[in-house]
Design a protein around this motif. Structure first.
Motif: not given
Length: 404
Positions: A57-65, A70-73, A108-114
């Motif tokens: 999930g980290a890659l798509p969340w990174g693109i989304i962020s 970053h705050k919204n993510t 939780a995968s969204s945290y590191h990229p955002a």
């Protein structure tokens, strides 16, 4: 509180929660073998989808962020992972637990990229901020085993997930109403010199290989360590039995999780120190030193028991977690500001996505050759990592020297 402090505070809290959610489950592996009447290798598989999504999930969340901010993510992270934790508390069988944990892993995968994207762009003293943020993550790693063991012993592990989930949702609401300026304070980090492009591509490929190996070693240690300590370092359990002879199984798990917490606490100092020196020295060289120093400690973990095992594990965790701020600063140097979260998404896709396979690998090694084989295999993997980082050091001595 100024803008930079708010960024450090919120990203650090989020980092704490990310690893707290990640590390509760391994502390409960032995108790769940008794509750579900399953083998340890089968219990570990319950967490597979959580760890897989935590990485993939980290890659798509990174693109989304990079697109929604970053705050919204991070708001989505707090609320989504919190809901997953509440559902985990309500799960009453292995099947429902499997999917409830997966919800935690996905959000939780969204945290590191955002979080790291926000931190790397919004704070001037990036290395030091990475160290503080990393220490907060290590605090989550350290706290989770102890609280998992304590709640399991006293009132049930479900209550820990319930309380953590509710608090996470509240934090998401607080962040929603906080004002944070996400304007970058750093100029473009990647050199515009086209002659360096080929070198940078080779460096990124080598770094990607190192990150995949790092993810395997990291995940194998985190999923097996509490159970490993319970089986091979029973000295604290023996002491507890003299104080309370009843509920021996609960005391055994509590003793092991206390030891795991003490070991991971050492990682807090490693993260802070690694972040501090990453602003002063060559990032690739520090990365190599921290990785290589973990080799003898991992070997000692495979060979020894009791006090020596705990000491070796503490040394390993100091360097294994201490290298992470260095690694994150190195990646920030290699990615443009507009794609920073995407860059971190790729990193954690590789580390945690590939690392999720360690859940099966650790179970396979344990079943075939004994639990010690997990750490002998980790020694081999970290030697390969060191060779990959040595390649990075040699490559960055040329035209990229001074940047990396």
């Amino acid at each position: 509180m100024n803008n930079e402090k708010k960024i450090v505070v919120y990203t650090s809290i989020a980092h704490f929660y990310t690893h707290f959610f990640e590390l509760i489950f391994p502390a409960l592996a032995i108790p769940l073998t008794l509750s579900f009447k399953m083998d340890l290798a089968e219990v570990l598989k319950i967490s597979f989808l959580m760890y897989l999504l935590f990485g993939l999930g980290a890659l798509p969340w990174g693109i989304i962020s990079d697109r929604i901010g970053h705050k919204n993510t991070l708001i989505i992270f707090f609320i989504g992972a919190g809901i997953g934790a509440v559902l985990t508390a309500l799960a009453g069988n292995p099947f429902s637990l499997f999917f409830a944990l997966a919800i935690i892993g996905f959000f939780a995968s969204s945290y590191h990229p955002a979080g790291l994207g926000m931190l790397s762009l919004g704070v001037k003293n990036r290395g030091q901020a990475m160290g503080v943020n990393g220490a907060a993550g290590s605090a989550g790693i350290a706290t989770a085993p102890f609280l998992g063991g304590l709640f399991n012993w006293l009132i049930g592990w479900e209550m820990l997930y319930l309380a953590a989930g509710i608090i996470s949702i509240i934090l998401g609401i607080l962040l929603f109403f906080s004002r944070i300026d996400e304007t970058p304070v750093h100029s473009l980090d990647v050199s515009p010199d086209k002659t360096n492009d080929y070198i940078q591509v080779k460096i990124l490929i080598a770094l990607a290989c190192v990150l995949m190996l790092s993810g395997l070693v990291y995940r194998m240690n985190t999923v097996i360590l509490p159970a490993y300590l319970e089986l091979r370092s029973p000295f604290l359990w023996d002491f507890f039995k003299t104080l309370a002879a009843s509920q021996v199984a609960g005391i055994a798990t509590l003793a092991a999780t206390i030891l795991a917490t003490l070991i991971y606490t050492v990682g807090i100092f490693g993260q802070y120190y690694g972040g501090k020196i990453s602003d002063r020295y060559s990032l690739s060289s520090v990365y190599l030193v921290f990785t290589a120093l973990g080799i003898p400690a991992l070997l000692a973990m495979a060979l020894f028991t009791d006090y020596v095992l705990v000491a070796a594990a503490s040394i390993y965790v100091f360097f294994a977690l201490g290298m992470q701020p260095v690694e994150n600063s190195l990646l920030a140097k290699l990615t443009p500001s507009r794609l920073r979260s995407t860059g971190y998404g790729i990193k954690f896709f590789l580390t945690f996505g590939v690392g999720s396979l360690a859940v099966y690998l650790a179970g396979w090694l344990k079943s075939g050759w004994g639990i010690e084989a997990v750490y002998f295999s980790s020694v081999f993997l970290i030697v390969l990592m060191s060779l990959g980082i040595l390649y990075l050091v040699l490559k960055t001595r040329g035209s990229l020297r001074g940047q990396l």
